[in-house]
Design a protein around this motif. Structure first.
Motif, PDB file in Angstrom:
ATOM      1  N   GLY A  62       0.810  -1.220   0.000  1.00 43.14           N
ATOM      2  CA  GLY A  62       0.000   0.000   0.000  1.00 43.14           C
ATOM      3  C   GLY A  62       0.840   1.264   0.000  1.00 43.14           C
ATOM      4  O   GLY A  62       0.382   2.330  -0.408  1.00 43.14           O
ATOM      5  N   ARG A  63       2.078   1.148   0.457  1.00 41.70           N
ATOM      6  CA  ARG A  63       2.950   2.330   0.507  1.00 41.70           C
ATOM      7  C   ARG A  63       3.647   2.593  -0.821  1.00 41.70           C
ATOM      8  O   ARG A  63       4.243   3.641  -1.006  1.00 41.70           O
ATOM      9  CB  ARG A  63       4.026   2.131   1.591  1.00 41.70           C
ATOM     10  CG  ARG A  63       3.500   2.106   3.006  1.00 41.70           C
ATOM     11  CD  ARG A  63       4.653   2.179   3.989  1.00 41.70           C
ATOM     12  NE  ARG A  63       5.538   1.034   3.887  1.00 41.70           N
ATOM     13  CZ  ARG A  63       5.355  -0.125   4.547  1.00 41.70           C
ATOM     14  NH1 ARG A  63       4.329  -0.256   5.350  1.00 41.70           N
ATOM     15  NH2 ARG A  63       6.198  -1.117   4.410  1.00 41.70           N
ATOM     16  N   LEU A  64       3.609   1.619  -1.716  1.00 38.77           N
ATOM     17  CA  LEU A  64       4.340   1.770  -2.974  1.00 38.77           C
ATOM     18  C   LEU A  64       3.522   2.579  -3.974  1.00 38.77           C
ATOM     19  O   LEU A  64       2.313   2.433  -4.062  1.00 38.77           O
ATOM     20  CB  LEU A  64       4.673   0.385  -3.550  1.00 38.77           C
ATOM     21  CG  LEU A  64       5.523  -0.514  -2.630  1.00 38.77           C
ATOM     22  CD1 LEU A  64       5.739  -1.873  -3.275  1.00 38.77           C
ATOM     23  CD2 LEU A  64       6.865   0.135  -2.318  1.00 38.77           C
ATOM     24  N   LYS A  65       4.217   3.427  -4.711  1.00 39.22           N
ATOM     25  CA  LYS A  65       3.533   4.295  -5.672  1.00 39.22           C
ATOM     26  C   LYS A  65       3.394   3.640  -7.042  1.00 39.22           C
ATOM     27  O   LYS A  65       2.434   3.859  -7.750  1.00 39.22           O
ATOM     28  CB  LYS A  65       4.316   5.603  -5.825  1.00 39.22           C
ATOM     29  CG  LYS A  65       4.504   6.363  -4.502  1.00 39.22           C
ATOM     30  CD  LYS A  65       3.312   7.241  -4.182  1.00 39.22           C
ATOM     31  CE  LYS A  65       3.576   8.125  -2.995  1.00 39.22           C
ATOM     32  NZ  LYS A  65       3.262   7.454  -1.723  1.00 39.22           N
ATOM     33  N   GLY A  66       4.383   2.853  -7.418  1.00 43.56           N
ATOM     34  CA  GLY A  66       4.374   2.243  -8.745  1.00 43.56           C
ATOM     35  C   GLY A  66       3.594   0.939  -8.764  1.00 43.56           C
ATOM     36  O   GLY A  66       2.954   0.559  -7.779  1.00 43.56           O
ATOM     37  N   THR A  67       3.673   0.265  -9.903  1.00 47.27           N
ATOM     38  CA  THR A  67       2.925  -0.987 -10.031  1.00 47.27           C
ATOM     39  C   THR A  67       3.826  -2.199 -10.253  1.00 47.27           C
ATOM     40  O   THR A  67       3.399  -3.332 -10.041  1.00 47.27           O
ATOM     41  CB  THR A  67       1.936  -0.910 -11.201  1.00 47.27           C
ATOM     42  OG1 THR A  67       2.658  -0.543 -12.375  1.00 47.27           O
ATOM     43  CG2 THR A  67       0.836   0.109 -10.931  1.00 47.27           C
ATOM     44  N   HIS A  68       5.076  -1.980 -10.688  1.00 40.13           N
ATOM     45  CA  HIS A  68       5.958  -3.109 -10.981  1.00 40.13           C
ATOM     46  C   HIS A  68       7.329  -2.880 -10.348  1.00 40.13           C
ATOM     47  O   HIS A  68       7.924  -1.811 -10.528  1.00 40.13           O
ATOM     48  CB  HIS A  68       6.133  -3.302 -12.496  1.00 40.13           C
ATOM     49  CG  HIS A  68       4.878  -3.756 -13.163  1.00 40.13           C
ATOM     50  ND1 HIS A  68       3.858  -2.891 -13.480  1.00 40.13           N
ATOM     51  CD2 HIS A  68       4.473  -4.998 -13.549  1.00 40.13           C
ATOM     52  CE1 HIS A  68       2.859  -3.577 -14.047  1.00 40.13           C
ATOM     53  NE2 HIS A  68       3.216  -4.850 -14.099  1.00 40.13           N
ATOM     54  N   TYR A  69       7.806  -3.872  -9.650  1.00 32.14           N
ATOM     55  CA  TYR A  69       9.114  -3.767  -8.992  1.00 32.14           C
ATOM     56  C   TYR A  69       9.865  -5.086  -9.116  1.00 32.14           C
ATOM     57  O   TYR A  69       9.243  -6.150  -9.246  1.00 32.14           O
ATOM     58  CB  TYR A  69       8.953  -3.449  -7.501  1.00 32.14           C
ATOM     59  CG  TYR A  69       8.322  -2.104  -7.231  1.00 32.14           C
ATOM     60  CD1 TYR A  69       9.100  -0.957  -7.105  1.00 32.14           C
ATOM     61  CD2 TYR A  69       6.929  -1.993  -7.123  1.00 32.14           C
ATOM     62  CE1 TYR A  69       8.506   0.267  -6.857  1.00 32.14           C
ATOM     63  CE2 TYR A  69       6.334  -0.772  -6.887  1.00 32.14           C
ATOM     64  CZ  TYR A  69       7.126   0.364  -6.754  1.00 32.14           C
ATOM     65  OH  TYR A  69       6.542   1.576  -6.526  1.00 32.14           O
ATOM     66  N   ALA A  70      11.172  -4.969  -9.020  1.00 31.63           N
ATOM     67  CA  ALA A  70      12.001  -6.182  -8.965  1.00 31.63           C
ATOM     68  C   ALA A  70      12.998  -6.045  -7.821  1.00 31.63           C
ATOM     69  O   ALA A  70      13.438  -4.936  -7.503  1.00 31.63           O
ATOM     70  CB  ALA A  70      12.745  -6.385 -10.284  1.00 31.63           C
ATOM     71  N   ILE A  71      13.307  -7.149  -7.213  1.00 33.35           N
ATOM     72  CA  ILE A  71      14.315  -7.156  -6.150  1.00 33.35           C
ATOM     73  C   ILE A  71      15.163  -8.420  -6.319  1.00 33.35           C
ATOM     74  O   ILE A  71      14.631  -9.492  -6.609  1.00 33.35           O
ATOM     75  CB  ILE A  71      13.670  -7.076  -4.747  1.00 33.35           C
ATOM     76  CG1 ILE A  71      14.758  -6.987  -3.664  1.00 33.35           C
ATOM     77  CG2 ILE A  71      12.727  -8.236  -4.455  1.00 33.35           C
ATOM     78  CD1 ILE A  71      14.217  -6.545  -2.291  1.00 33.35           C
ATOM     79  N   ILE A  72      16.463  -8.232  -6.218  1.00 30.69           N
ATOM     80  CA  ILE A  72      17.383  -9.351  -6.445  1.00 30.69           C
ATOM     81  C   ILE A  72      18.160  -9.632  -5.158  1.00 30.69           C
ATOM     82  O   ILE A  72      18.736  -8.715  -4.572  1.00 30.69           O
ATOM     83  CB  ILE A  72      18.361  -9.042  -7.598  1.00 30.69           C
ATOM     84  CG1 ILE A  72      17.575  -8.683  -8.858  1.00 30.69           C
ATOM     85  CG2 ILE A  72      19.298 -10.218  -7.857  1.00 30.69           C
ATOM     86  CD1 ILE A  72      18.436  -8.209 -10.021  1.00 30.69           C
ATOM     87  N   PHE A  73      18.158 -10.888  -4.747  1.00 30.26           N
ATOM     88  CA  PHE A  73      18.869 -11.303  -3.528  1.00 30.26           C
ATOM     89  C   PHE A  73      19.998 -12.273  -3.862  1.00 30.26           C
ATOM     90  O   PHE A  73      19.889 -13.074  -4.802  1.00 30.26           O
ATOM     91  CB  PHE A  73      17.923 -12.036  -2.576  1.00 30.26           C
ATOM     92  CG  PHE A  73      16.905 -11.155  -1.905  1.00 30.26           C
ATOM     93  CD1 PHE A  73      17.209 -10.488  -0.721  1.00 30.26           C
ATOM     94  CD2 PHE A  73      15.643 -10.996  -2.456  1.00 30.26           C
ATOM     95  CE1 PHE A  73      16.265  -9.693  -0.094  1.00 30.26           C
ATOM     96  CE2 PHE A  73      14.701 -10.194  -1.837  1.00 30.26           C
ATOM     97  CZ  PHE A  73      15.013  -9.533  -0.657  1.00 30.26           C
TER      98      PHE A  73
END
Lengths: 240, 242
Positions: A62-73
Protein backbone atom coordinates in the motif's frame (compact mmCIF):
# COMPACT_ATOMS: atom_id res chain seq x y z
CA UNK A 1 13.95 1.57 -13.52
CA UNK A 2 12.07 0.43 -16.59
CA UNK A 3 15.21 -0.96 -18.16
CA UNK A 4 16.22 -2.96 -15.12
CA UNK A 5 12.70 -4.14 -14.54
CA UNK A 6 12.37 -5.21 -18.13
CA UNK A 7 15.61 -7.12 -17.80
CA UNK A 8 14.37 -8.78 -14.64
CA UNK A 9 11.06 -9.65 -16.23
CA UNK A 10 12.91 -11.07 -19.19
CA UNK A 11 14.93 -13.18 -16.80
CA UNK A 12 11.80 -14.34 -15.06
CA UNK A 13 10.01 -15.23 -18.25
CA UNK A 14 13.08 -16.94 -19.59
CA UNK A 15 13.26 -19.22 -16.58
CA UNK A 16 9.63 -19.60 -15.68
CA UNK A 17 8.51 -18.35 -12.31
CA UNK A 18 6.47 -19.06 -9.24
CA UNK A 19 3.32 -17.01 -9.78
CA UNK A 20 1.56 -15.93 -6.63
CA UNK A 21 -1.26 -13.45 -7.14
CA UNK A 22 -2.37 -11.88 -3.91
CA UNK A 23 -4.92 -9.47 -2.50
CA UNK A 24 -7.88 -8.66 -4.79
CA UNK A 25 -6.80 -11.15 -7.41
CA UNK A 26 -6.24 -14.03 -5.06
CA UNK A 27 -8.54 -16.90 -4.40
CA UNK A 28 -11.17 -16.99 -1.67
CA UNK A 29 -9.94 -16.99 1.91
CA UNK A 30 -9.21 -20.47 3.09
CA UNK A 31 -8.48 -21.80 -0.38
CA UNK A 32 -4.97 -22.46 -1.48
CA UNK A 33 -3.63 -19.49 -3.37
CA UNK A 34 -3.09 -20.06 -7.06
CA UNK A 35 0.62 -20.69 -7.22
CA UNK A 36 2.31 -22.66 -9.91
CA UNK A 37 5.72 -23.29 -11.29
CA UNK A 38 6.39 -21.97 -14.75
CA UNK A 39 7.94 -23.81 -17.57
CA UNK A 40 11.47 -23.56 -16.29
CA UNK A 41 12.46 -26.42 -14.04
CA UNK A 42 15.10 -26.01 -11.42
CA UNK A 43 15.40 -25.21 -7.78
CA UNK A 44 12.80 -22.86 -6.43
CA UNK A 45 12.07 -20.94 -3.28
CA UNK A 46 10.15 -23.22 -0.85
CA UNK A 47 6.39 -22.67 -0.72
CA UNK A 48 6.48 -21.60 2.93
CA UNK A 49 9.05 -18.93 2.11
CA UNK A 50 6.99 -17.77 -0.86
CA UNK A 51 4.10 -17.30 1.57
CA UNK A 52 6.33 -15.22 3.82
CA UNK A 53 7.46 -13.11 0.87
CA UNK A 54 3.82 -12.58 -0.01
CA UNK A 55 3.10 -11.48 3.54
CA UNK A 56 5.96 -8.98 3.34
CA UNK A 57 4.52 -7.57 0.13
CA UNK A 58 0.98 -7.57 1.46
CA UNK A 59 1.94 -5.51 4.49
CA UNK A 60 3.84 -2.90 2.56
CA UNK A 61 2.39 -2.79 -0.94
CA UNK A 62 0.00 0.00 0.00
CA UNK A 63 2.95 2.33 0.51
CA UNK A 64 4.34 1.77 -2.97
CA UNK A 65 3.53 4.30 -5.67
CA UNK A 66 4.37 2.24 -8.74
CA UNK A 67 2.93 -0.99 -10.03
CA UNK A 68 5.96 -3.11 -10.98
CA UNK A 69 9.11 -3.77 -8.99
CA UNK A 70 12.00 -6.18 -8.96
CA UNK A 71 14.31 -7.16 -6.15
CA UNK A 72 17.38 -9.35 -6.44
CA UNK A 73 18.87 -11.30 -3.53
CA UNK A 74 22.08 -13.25 -3.04
CA UNK A 75 21.86 -16.05 -0.50
CA UNK A 76 24.77 -18.09 0.87
CA UNK A 77 23.77 -21.73 1.23
CA UNK A 78 25.60 -24.46 3.11
CA UNK A 79 25.76 -27.97 1.74
CA UNK A 80 23.20 -28.91 4.38
CA UNK A 81 20.78 -26.49 2.75
CA UNK A 82 20.92 -24.05 5.63
CA UNK A 83 20.92 -20.48 4.42
CA UNK A 84 23.86 -18.77 6.01
CA UNK A 85 23.07 -15.22 4.86
CA UNK A 86 20.71 -13.34 2.56
CA UNK A 87 21.64 -9.97 1.16
CA UNK A 88 19.92 -7.60 -1.25
CA UNK A 89 21.99 -7.18 -4.37
CA UNK A 90 19.68 -4.72 -6.06
CA UNK A 91 16.21 -3.44 -5.33
CA UNK A 92 13.74 -1.17 -7.03
CA UNK A 93 11.33 -1.28 -4.12
CA UNK A 94 12.95 1.34 -1.93
CA UNK A 95 10.83 0.40 1.07
CA UNK A 96 13.11 -0.80 3.84
CA UNK A 97 10.37 -2.59 5.71
CA UNK A 98 9.41 -4.76 2.76
CA UNK A 99 13.04 -5.33 1.82
CA UNK A 100 14.11 -6.27 5.35
CA UNK A 101 11.08 -8.52 5.77
CA UNK A 102 11.92 -10.36 2.54
CA UNK A 103 15.57 -10.63 3.52
CA UNK A 104 14.60 -12.29 6.78
CA UNK A 105 12.17 -14.63 5.06
CA UNK A 106 14.91 -15.80 2.72
CA UNK A 107 17.43 -16.10 5.53
CA UNK A 108 15.09 -18.43 7.37
CA UNK A 109 14.52 -20.77 4.43
CA UNK A 110 16.25 -24.05 3.79
CA UNK A 111 17.42 -25.20 0.36
CA UNK A 112 18.53 -28.81 0.76
CA UNK A 113 20.13 -30.29 -2.32
CA UNK A 114 20.32 -27.03 -4.18
CA UNK A 115 23.99 -26.31 -3.91
CA UNK A 116 25.55 -29.72 -3.35
CA UNK A 117 25.66 -30.65 -7.04
CA UNK A 118 27.77 -27.61 -7.74
CA UNK A 119 30.85 -29.45 -6.58
CA UNK A 120 30.61 -31.90 -9.43
CA UNK A 121 28.35 -30.67 -12.20
CA UNK A 122 25.57 -28.22 -12.64
CA UNK A 123 22.03 -29.56 -12.55
CA UNK A 124 20.10 -29.46 -15.79
CA UNK A 125 17.94 -26.45 -16.43
CA UNK A 126 19.77 -24.35 -13.90
CA UNK A 127 21.28 -21.07 -14.95
CA UNK A 128 24.82 -20.85 -13.73
CA UNK A 129 26.90 -17.76 -13.40
CA UNK A 130 30.64 -17.97 -13.00
CA UNK A 131 31.97 -17.26 -9.56
CA UNK A 132 35.57 -17.78 -8.72
CA UNK A 133 36.35 -19.37 -5.40
CA UNK A 134 36.35 -16.45 -3.09
CA UNK A 135 35.38 -15.31 0.35
CA UNK A 136 31.91 -14.11 1.28
CA UNK A 137 31.81 -13.09 4.86
CA UNK A 138 32.81 -15.87 7.21
CA UNK A 139 32.36 -18.58 4.67
CA UNK A 140 34.06 -19.61 1.47
CA UNK A 141 32.25 -19.48 -1.84
CA UNK A 142 32.81 -22.83 -3.45
CA UNK A 143 31.87 -22.43 -7.04
CA UNK A 144 29.17 -21.29 -9.45
CA UNK A 145 25.90 -19.77 -8.31
CA UNK A 146 22.40 -21.12 -8.94
CA UNK A 147 19.54 -18.82 -9.88
CA UNK A 148 16.32 -20.05 -8.31
CA UNK A 149 13.06 -19.84 -10.23
CA UNK A 150 12.00 -16.20 -9.75
CA UNK A 151 8.96 -15.54 -7.60
CA UNK A 152 6.26 -13.25 -8.95
CA UNK A 153 4.07 -11.68 -6.31
CA UNK A 154 0.97 -9.61 -6.96
CA UNK A 155 -0.25 -7.72 -3.92
CA UNK A 156 -2.73 -4.84 -3.83
CA UNK A 157 -2.23 -4.16 -7.51
CA UNK A 158 1.57 -4.15 -7.22
CA UNK A 159 3.68 -6.76 -8.96
CA UNK A 160 7.00 -7.67 -7.41
CA UNK A 161 9.49 -10.06 -8.95
CA UNK A 162 11.83 -11.63 -6.43
CA UNK A 163 14.99 -13.03 -7.98
CA UNK A 164 17.20 -15.18 -5.76
CA UNK A 165 20.68 -16.42 -6.54
CA UNK A 166 22.07 -19.15 -4.27
CA UNK A 167 25.80 -19.28 -3.67
CA UNK A 168 27.29 -22.51 -2.35
CA UNK A 169 29.45 -21.88 0.66
CA UNK A 170 31.65 -24.13 2.70
CA UNK A 171 30.50 -25.09 6.17
CA UNK A 172 32.29 -22.64 8.38
CA UNK A 173 33.58 -25.30 10.75
CA UNK A 174 36.28 -26.31 8.33
CA UNK A 175 37.38 -22.76 7.85
CA UNK A 176 37.26 -22.16 11.57
CA UNK A 177 39.45 -25.16 12.31
CA UNK A 178 42.14 -23.46 10.30
CA UNK A 179 41.97 -20.28 12.31
CA UNK A 180 40.39 -21.03 15.66
CA UNK A 181 42.36 -18.55 17.69
CA UNK A 182 41.61 -15.65 15.38
CA UNK A 183 37.91 -16.36 15.35
CA UNK A 184 37.90 -16.56 19.11
CA UNK A 185 39.56 -13.18 19.18
CA UNK A 186 36.76 -11.76 17.08
CA UNK A 187 34.22 -13.28 19.46
CA UNK A 188 35.72 -12.22 22.80
CA UNK A 189 34.78 -8.52 22.50
CA UNK A 190 31.22 -9.58 21.71
CA UNK A 191 31.17 -11.88 24.73
CA UNK A 192 32.41 -9.04 26.88
CA UNK A 193 29.71 -6.79 25.48
CA UNK A 194 27.12 -9.49 26.16
CA UNK A 195 28.23 -9.95 29.77
CA UNK A 196 27.97 -6.23 30.34
CA UNK A 197 24.48 -6.13 28.83
CA UNK A 198 23.04 -9.41 30.12
CA UNK A 199 19.33 -8.61 29.96
CA UNK A 200 17.35 -9.55 26.92
CA UNK A 201 15.55 -6.64 25.34
CA UNK A 202 11.84 -6.70 26.14
CA UNK A 203 10.92 -7.91 22.66
CA UNK A 204 13.12 -10.98 23.02
CA UNK A 205 12.13 -12.15 26.50
CA UNK A 206 9.16 -14.24 25.54
CA UNK A 207 11.31 -16.35 23.27
CA UNK A 208 14.64 -16.44 25.12
CA UNK A 209 13.90 -15.52 28.74
CA UNK A 210 15.11 -12.54 30.70
CA UNK A 211 18.82 -13.18 30.38
CA UNK A 212 21.13 -13.70 27.47
CA UNK A 213 23.02 -16.98 27.48
CA UNK A 214 26.30 -15.31 26.67
CA UNK A 215 28.44 -18.43 26.94
CA UNK A 216 26.19 -20.31 24.54
CA UNK A 217 26.27 -17.36 22.15
CA UNK A 218 30.05 -17.23 22.39
CA UNK A 219 30.27 -20.95 21.58
CA UNK A 220 28.05 -20.36 18.58
CA UNK A 221 30.28 -17.46 17.52
CA UNK A 222 33.44 -19.58 17.73
CA UNK A 223 31.87 -22.49 15.87
CA UNK A 224 30.03 -20.56 13.19
CA UNK A 225 32.13 -17.40 13.06
CA UNK A 226 29.08 -15.24 13.56
CA UNK A 227 27.50 -13.84 16.72
CA UNK A 228 23.88 -15.08 17.06
CA UNK A 229 22.13 -11.75 17.35
CA UNK A 230 18.71 -13.34 17.56
CA UNK A 231 19.63 -15.06 20.86
CA UNK A 232 22.00 -12.43 22.23
CA UNK A 233 21.13 -9.11 20.57
CA UNK A 234 23.96 -6.67 20.82
CA UNK A 235 23.25 -3.41 22.62
CA UNK A 236 22.60 -0.28 20.64
CA UNK A 237 24.59 2.85 20.12
CA UNK A 238 25.28 4.91 23.21
CA UNK A 239 25.96 8.47 22.15
CA UNK A 240 28.53 10.23 24.29
CA UNK B 1 -0.09 6.57 11.53
CA UNK B 2 0.72 8.28 14.77
CA UNK B 3 -2.17 10.06 16.46
CA UNK B 4 -1.58 13.77 17.24
CA UNK B 5 -1.60 13.19 21.00
CA UNK B 6 0.51 10.03 20.85
CA UNK B 7 4.09 10.21 22.13
CA UNK B 8 6.67 9.46 19.46
CA UNK B 9 8.46 6.15 19.92
CA UNK B 10 12.01 6.62 21.14
CA UNK B 11 14.85 4.74 19.49
CA UNK B 12 15.82 1.76 21.70
CA UNK B 13 19.38 1.98 20.52
CA UNK B 14 20.26 5.50 21.68
CA UNK B 15 17.27 6.23 23.90
CA UNK B 16 17.45 9.70 22.52
CA UNK B 17 15.96 10.27 19.08
CA UNK B 18 12.58 9.51 17.62
CA UNK B 19 12.42 6.01 16.20
CA UNK B 20 11.41 6.19 12.57
CA UNK B 21 13.36 3.48 10.76
CA UNK B 22 12.62 -0.26 10.75
CA UNK B 23 15.45 -2.47 11.98
CA UNK B 24 15.67 -6.11 12.97
CA UNK B 25 18.42 -8.53 13.90
CA UNK B 26 18.35 -11.65 11.74
CA UNK B 27 15.55 -13.85 12.96
CA UNK B 28 14.26 -11.23 15.40
CA UNK B 29 11.14 -9.08 15.23
CA UNK B 30 11.15 -5.77 13.43
CA UNK B 31 11.83 -2.77 15.67
CA UNK B 32 12.11 0.95 15.10
CA UNK B 33 15.29 2.96 15.54
CA UNK B 34 16.33 6.49 14.59
CA UNK B 35 18.06 7.17 11.29
CA UNK B 36 21.40 7.82 12.98
CA UNK B 37 21.35 4.51 14.84
CA UNK B 38 20.19 2.62 11.77
CA UNK B 39 23.32 3.74 9.95
CA UNK B 40 25.49 2.85 12.94
CA UNK B 41 23.89 -0.56 13.50
CA UNK B 42 24.18 -1.41 9.81
CA UNK B 43 27.82 -0.40 9.85
CA UNK B 44 28.45 -2.49 12.95
CA UNK B 45 26.96 -5.53 11.22
CA UNK B 46 29.11 -4.86 8.21
CA UNK B 47 32.20 -4.60 10.39
CA UNK B 48 31.80 -8.17 11.66
CA UNK B 49 31.28 -9.32 8.09
CA UNK B 50 34.40 -7.50 6.89
CA UNK B 51 36.57 -8.76 9.76
CA UNK B 52 35.62 -12.37 9.07
CA UNK B 53 36.10 -11.87 5.36
CA UNK B 54 39.54 -10.35 5.87
CA UNK B 55 40.70 -13.17 8.12
CA UNK B 56 39.52 -15.69 5.57
CA UNK B 57 41.35 -13.90 2.76
CA UNK B 58 44.50 -13.68 4.86
CA UNK B 59 44.25 -17.36 5.68
CA UNK B 60 44.37 -18.10 1.97
CA UNK B 61 47.39 -15.87 1.49
CA UNK B 62 45.63 -12.83 0.05
CA UNK B 63 47.12 -10.49 2.61
CA UNK B 64 46.96 -7.28 0.64
CA UNK B 65 43.40 -7.94 -0.43
CA UNK B 66 42.48 -8.58 3.20
CA UNK B 67 44.06 -5.30 4.23
CA UNK B 68 42.30 -3.47 1.41
CA UNK B 69 38.96 -4.72 2.70
CA UNK B 70 39.79 -3.31 6.11
CA UNK B 71 40.87 0.01 4.62
CA UNK B 72 37.73 0.25 2.53
CA UNK B 73 35.57 -0.35 5.58
CA UNK B 74 37.42 2.28 7.59
CA UNK B 75 36.85 4.81 4.84
CA UNK B 76 33.19 3.93 4.58
CA UNK B 77 32.52 4.00 8.33
CA UNK B 78 34.50 7.13 9.13
CA UNK B 79 31.41 9.31 9.29
CA UNK B 80 29.60 7.27 11.90
CA UNK B 81 32.44 5.78 13.94
CA UNK B 82 32.23 8.54 16.52
CA UNK B 83 33.94 6.71 19.37
CA UNK B 84 36.43 4.94 17.03
CA UNK B 85 35.33 1.53 18.21
CA UNK B 86 35.15 0.23 14.65
CA UNK B 87 38.62 1.58 13.96
CA UNK B 88 40.03 -0.16 17.04
CA UNK B 89 38.55 -3.52 16.03
CA UNK B 90 39.99 -3.08 12.55
CA UNK B 91 43.38 -2.14 14.00
CA UNK B 92 43.46 -5.36 16.03
CA UNK B 93 42.68 -7.55 13.05
CA UNK B 94 45.16 -5.67 10.88
CA UNK B 95 47.94 -6.32 13.42
CA UNK B 96 46.98 -10.02 13.63
CA UNK B 97 46.98 -10.42 9.86
CA UNK B 98 50.35 -8.72 9.39
CA UNK B 99 51.95 -10.65 12.22
CA UNK B 100 50.64 -13.99 10.98
CA UNK B 101 51.90 -13.13 7.51
CA UNK B 102 55.39 -12.59 8.89
CA UNK B 103 55.29 -8.87 8.03
CA UNK B 104 56.50 -7.93 11.48
CA UNK B 105 57.79 -4.44 10.76
CA UNK B 106 54.39 -3.53 9.37
CA UNK B 107 52.73 -5.28 12.30
CA UNK B 108 54.73 -3.11 14.68
CA UNK B 109 53.59 0.00 12.83
CA UNK B 110 50.02 -1.26 12.88
CA UNK B 111 50.26 -1.67 16.64
CA UNK B 112 51.55 1.87 16.98
CA UNK B 113 48.65 3.17 14.93
CA UNK B 114 46.29 1.07 17.05
CA UNK B 115 47.64 2.66 20.24
CA UNK B 116 47.02 6.09 18.75
CA UNK B 117 43.31 5.30 18.77
CA UNK B 118 43.39 4.83 22.54
CA UNK B 119 41.86 1.98 24.53
CA UNK B 120 38.48 1.88 26.18
CA UNK B 121 38.83 -1.61 27.66
CA UNK B 122 41.64 -3.36 29.47
CA UNK B 123 41.15 -6.37 27.22
CA UNK B 124 42.07 -4.14 24.27
CA UNK B 125 45.28 -3.13 26.04
CA UNK B 126 46.10 -6.79 26.64
CA UNK B 127 45.54 -7.74 23.01
CA UNK B 128 47.57 -4.75 21.90
CA UNK B 129 50.42 -5.62 24.27
CA UNK B 130 50.38 -9.22 23.10
CA UNK B 131 50.40 -8.38 19.39
CA UNK B 132 53.12 -5.78 19.91
CA UNK B 133 55.23 -8.29 21.83
CA UNK B 134 54.84 -10.88 19.06
CA UNK B 135 56.03 -8.41 16.43
CA UNK B 136 58.92 -7.03 18.46
CA UNK B 137 60.14 -10.48 19.45
CA UNK B 138 60.05 -11.60 15.84
CA UNK B 139 62.05 -8.50 14.93
CA UNK B 140 64.76 -9.60 17.37
CA UNK B 141 63.83 -7.16 20.14
CA UNK B 142 62.72 -9.43 23.01
CA UNK B 143 63.47 -6.91 25.74
CA UNK B 144 61.12 -4.37 24.16
CA UNK B 145 58.64 -7.16 23.56
CA UNK B 146 58.62 -8.15 27.22
CA UNK B 147 58.30 -4.50 28.26
CA UNK B 148 55.29 -4.05 25.96
CA UNK B 149 53.62 -7.17 27.29
CA UNK B 150 54.31 -6.33 30.92
CA UNK B 151 53.03 -2.82 30.43
CA UNK B 152 49.73 -4.22 29.14
CA UNK B 153 49.42 -6.88 31.84
CA UNK B 154 49.97 -4.18 34.44
CA UNK B 155 46.39 -3.15 33.76
CA UNK B 156 44.20 -5.73 35.46
CA UNK B 157 41.69 -7.16 33.01
CA UNK B 158 38.48 -8.11 34.82
CA UNK B 159 37.68 -10.85 32.30
CA UNK B 160 41.02 -12.57 31.62
CA UNK B 161 39.83 -14.13 28.38
CA UNK B 162 42.48 -15.92 26.39
CA UNK B 163 44.93 -15.37 29.21
CA UNK B 164 46.95 -18.51 28.53
CA UNK B 165 48.76 -17.14 25.50
CA UNK B 166 49.80 -14.07 27.48
CA UNK B 167 51.18 -16.20 30.30
CA UNK B 168 53.12 -18.34 27.84
CA UNK B 169 54.53 -15.23 26.14
CA UNK B 170 55.55 -13.83 29.50
CA UNK B 171 57.43 -17.02 30.36
CA UNK B 172 59.06 -17.44 26.96
CA UNK B 173 60.23 -13.84 26.69
CA UNK B 174 61.65 -13.96 30.20
CA UNK B 175 63.49 -17.19 29.37
CA UNK B 176 64.80 -15.69 26.16
CA UNK B 177 66.30 -12.85 28.16
CA UNK B 178 67.79 -15.33 30.62
CA UNK B 179 65.77 -14.12 33.56
CA UNK B 180 63.03 -15.62 35.73
CA UNK B 181 59.47 -14.38 35.44
CA UNK B 182 59.23 -11.30 37.62
CA UNK B 183 57.73 -12.35 40.98
CA UNK B 184 55.31 -9.44 40.75
CA UNK B 185 53.28 -11.58 38.33
CA UNK B 186 52.46 -14.10 41.04
CA UNK B 187 49.38 -11.98 41.74
CA UNK B 188 48.35 -12.37 38.10
CA UNK B 189 48.69 -16.15 38.35
CA UNK B 190 46.52 -16.11 41.48
CA UNK B 191 43.94 -13.94 39.75
CA UNK B 192 43.80 -16.39 36.84
CA UNK B 193 43.30 -19.37 39.16
CA UNK B 194 40.56 -17.51 40.99
CA UNK B 195 38.83 -16.27 37.83
CA UNK B 196 38.77 -19.73 36.28
CA UNK B 197 37.90 -21.50 39.54
CA UNK B 198 40.91 -23.82 39.50
CA UNK B 199 43.59 -24.75 42.02
CA UNK B 200 46.92 -23.04 41.67
CA UNK B 201 49.25 -25.67 40.18
CA UNK B 202 51.82 -26.93 42.68
CA UNK B 203 55.00 -26.21 40.77
CA UNK B 204 58.10 -24.75 42.25
CA UNK B 205 58.72 -21.88 39.87
CA UNK B 206 56.30 -19.16 38.83
CA UNK B 207 57.11 -19.90 35.19
CA UNK B 208 56.01 -23.51 35.58
CA UNK B 209 52.86 -22.50 37.39
CA UNK B 210 52.05 -20.07 34.62
CA UNK B 211 52.58 -22.65 31.91
CA UNK B 212 50.39 -25.11 33.80
CA UNK B 213 47.68 -22.46 34.20
CA UNK B 214 47.87 -21.70 30.49
CA UNK B 215 47.31 -25.36 29.69
CA UNK B 216 44.49 -25.77 32.21
CA UNK B 217 42.58 -22.72 30.96
CA UNK B 218 43.12 -23.35 27.26
CA UNK B 219 39.60 -24.59 26.55
CA UNK B 220 37.85 -22.73 29.36
CA UNK B 221 36.03 -19.50 29.96
CA UNK B 222 36.39 -17.71 33.28
CA UNK B 223 33.60 -18.29 35.79
CA UNK B 224 32.07 -14.87 35.16
CA UNK B 225 31.36 -15.84 31.56
CA UNK B 226 29.74 -19.21 32.24
CA UNK B 227 25.99 -19.35 31.80
CA UNK B 228 25.74 -21.75 34.73
CA UNK B 229 27.26 -19.10 37.01
CA UNK B 230 24.98 -16.35 35.75
CA UNK B 231 21.66 -18.12 35.98
CA UNK B 232 20.23 -15.65 38.46
CA UNK B 233 16.55 -15.74 37.64
CA UNK B 234 15.59 -13.89 40.79
CA UNK B 235 16.85 -10.54 39.57
CA UNK B 236 14.24 -8.39 37.94
CA UNK B 237 15.25 -7.18 34.51
CA UNK B 238 14.94 -3.47 33.83
CA UNK B 239 11.76 -2.27 32.14
CA UNK B 240 12.11 -0.28 28.98
CA UNK B 241 10.22 2.65 30.41
CA UNK B 242 12.44 2.90 33.49
Amino acid sequence: MATRLTASLGLALGLGFVFTPFGCGSGPIGNPRPSHHGSGDGPSVPAATVSELEACAEHGAGRLKGTHYAIIFDVDVMESGEVRAAKIRESEIGDREIETCMEHALQAMSLPGVVTPLRSSAPEGVMLSPHARGAMGNVVVLGPAVSLVPVLIVAAGVTIIVVVTAHAVEETAEAIRRRPRKVEKLCYPLLEECLENPWQPEWNRRKFGNYKQCEACFDHCVKKAVWPEDKCPRPGSRPK
Amino acid sequence: MQAPDEKPEICWSCNENEATEPFAYPGAPLTLVCARCLEWLSMRDELEHVLGQSLELAERGHIDEALERLNAFLEKSRGCDHDRRFARRVAHVRAMILSDAGRYAEAEQACKAWAQLGFTRVSERWEHGFETALALDALGRPREALAALEDALGHRDPYLFSVGEKLVALVELSEKLGQPVDPKWQSLAEAVAEAYGIEMPAHESLAERMLALAEMTREMLPKCARDSENDDRTRKPPQLDE
